[in-house]
Design an enzyme around this catalytic site. Structure first.
Site, PDB file in Angstrom:
ATOM      1  N   GLU A  16       0.816  -1.209   0.000  1.00  5.22           N
ATOM      2  CA  GLU A  16       0.000   0.000   0.000  1.00  5.22           C
ATOM      3  C   GLU A  16       0.852   1.261   0.000  1.00  5.22           C
ATOM      4  O   GLU A  16       0.617   2.185  -0.796  1.00  5.22           O
ATOM      5  CB  GLU A  16      -0.942  -0.014   1.212  1.00  5.22           C
ATOM      6  N   HIS A  76     -27.575  -5.701 -12.238  1.00  5.07           N
ATOM      7  CA  HIS A  76     -26.749  -5.575 -13.446  1.00  5.07           C
ATOM      8  C   HIS A  76     -26.791  -4.135 -13.934  1.00  5.07           C
ATOM      9  O   HIS A  76     -27.852  -3.525 -13.977  1.00  5.07           O
ATOM     10  CB  HIS A  76     -27.283  -6.500 -14.538  1.00  5.07           C
TER      11      HIS A  76
END
Length: 465
Positions: free
Chosen positions: A188, A444
């Site tokens: 990170e 969706h």
């Protein structure tokens, strides 16, 4: 000096400690929380989870403006980096959240005490600080967290050789950053400074990054990060580090022998150690294990009656959300309720871009336990939402028991994996089958559809691949 009496004293105000204090107060206990630092929130809020995510978000937006906006038809001119303002934004987020903990304490009538706590008896702690005092309680919970591991050949100097704490506040973008450790912190922090313009080399002693997580998916993340320009030396160990006025020279030993690398800053991110310094555990006869952790039973009770421990100071993953759930469970146990934590359903996330999120068993872990599995995978290149946002790196992997179809593990490399993994954790918590996930209607177009498709792929019937 008069002693103040409580039902529960919590030592440490990090995610585990402050959540435990709040849950105990909700259950009617009279609670005090002792914090050695001047601000509440512990490592996570002050110098860990929150500031790192703030910098990850800012650096990702800068990188997108520099590299990705043109593909969306967005033309940017005069783009520049104001690192000081980026740091100011990060610090503002931290201040708001730490103050929020203080507000929660006031709401739940939790006494907040600033100072270093030290046991003088199993039911008594002495507080050293601006206002020394003695606190007593029937129950005391240790939630003091962890500290960065320092290597003997690379002692922290706060400028050239740094821990994650200093890496969150570098005064300038280094030309070259060398990172020791290919776990979440190293990846990170490496990503943050790479996006802002640094050349980044990550050195990992194992032959893989993100150790402990699914190896196949870790390799997928490795390739994605390499395409972004991060450099890696795997199977390589740090042998020496010498800092001077202009930078740091490190000696390495890898598959091709000894070598030297030169950088402006060396970040040592090889893990964290339980922080129990100064607690006086020896005074109450509490013995640590070989790794410096506090042994506890299933109810988070130590070998000393009335003393409990949670979070980074006990065995297990050092994760803020693990500590939070343990804090809730410990408080409930202390109050006489059956609190527990399902360790098979704790997600683990690396907040790079793409993100890497896992919950449950990896493929290697399942095989090591002798469990026959079926595996379904689905790539984000075949997901409509991933295509529309232009982030198609990675995919989803579902591991199910070959006999019962019960989901054992789910692993995601891709955009917003840290959010999608919540559904996966819920599936494991409720012992779902891959068929259950595959039969569940998903909106969706969404990234979560890739999880449904991977679940269907366990049975060899994905619909969009």
């Amino acid at each position: 000096m008069a002693a103040s009496a409580y039902d529960l004293i919590v030592i440490g105000s990090g995610p585990g400690g402050y959540i435990a204090a709040i849950r105990a107060a909700q259950l009617g206990l009279h609670v005090a929380c002792v914090e050695k630092d001047s601000t509440l929130g512990g490592t996570c809020l002050n110098i860990g989870c929150i500031p790192s995510k703030a910098l990850l978000e800012s650096s990702e937006r800068y990188h997108q403006a520099s590299h990705d906006f043109a593909a969306h038809g967005i033309q940017v001119s005069g783009l520049g980096l104001d690192l000081a303002k980026m740091m100011t934004r990060k610090d503002g987020i931290v201040r708001a959240l730490t103050r929020g903990v203080g507000s929660l304490f006031k709401k739940h009538k939790i006494t907040s005490v600033t100072g270093m706590a030290r046991f003088s008896a199993p039911d008594r702690v002495e507080i050293a600080g601006a206002a020394p005092q003695t606190l007593t309680a029937q129950h005391i919970l240790i939630a003091t967290g962890s500290a960065p591991v320092e290597l003997p050949m690379a002692r922290f100097d706060g400028r050239r050789i740094v821990s994650s704490t200093e890496a969150l506040a570098l005064p300038a973008v280094p030309k070259r950053l060398i990172v020791i450790g290919g776990g979440a912190i190293g990846l990170e922090m490496g990503s943050v400074w790479s996006r802002l313009g640094a050349e980044v080399l990550i050195v990992e002693m194992l032959d893989r990054i993100a150790p402990g997580m699914d190896q196949q998916m870790g390799t997928m993340l490795l390739r994605a990060l390499q395409r972004q320009g991060l450099q890696f030396q795997l199977g390589t160990t740090l042998k020496s580090a010498a800092a001077d006025a202009d930078g740091v020279t490190v000696g390495l030993s890898g598959p091709k022998g000894a070598s030297e690398e030169r950088g402006d800053v060396l970040l040592v991110a090889v893990g964290r150690r339980p922080f129990t310094d100064g607690l006086g555990l020896e005074t109450i006869g509490l013995t640590l294990d070989q790794r410096g952790r506090i042994p506890v039973d299933a109810h988070y009770a130590t070998s000393v009656p009335g003393v409990y421990a949670i979070g980074d100071v006990i065995p297990g993953l050092m994760l803020a959300h693990k500590a939070e759930d343990e804090g809730v469970a410990a408080a409930e146990n202390i109050a006489g309720l059956p609190g527990h934590v399902n360790y098979d359903a704790i997600p683990n996330v690396v907040y790079t871009a793409p993100e890497f999120a896992s919950v449950g068993l990896s493929e290697e872990e399942a095989k090591s336990r002798g469990i026959a599995v079926r595996i379904g995978s689905f790539p984000y290149t075949a997901n409509g939402r991933a295509r529309s946002i232009g982030e198609t790196e990675g995919g989803v992997k579902v591991i199910a028991d070959a006999t019962t179809d019960r989901v054992l593990g789910i692993h995601i490399v891709g955009p917003h994996a840290s959010d999608v993994i919540a559904e996966a954790a819920l599936a494991i918590e409720f012992a779902a089958s891959s068929e259950d996930i595959g039969r569940t209607v998903h909106a969706h177009p969404t990234l979560a559809e890739a999880l449904k498709e991977a679940a269907l792929a366990v049975d060899g019937r994905p619909l969009n691949l």
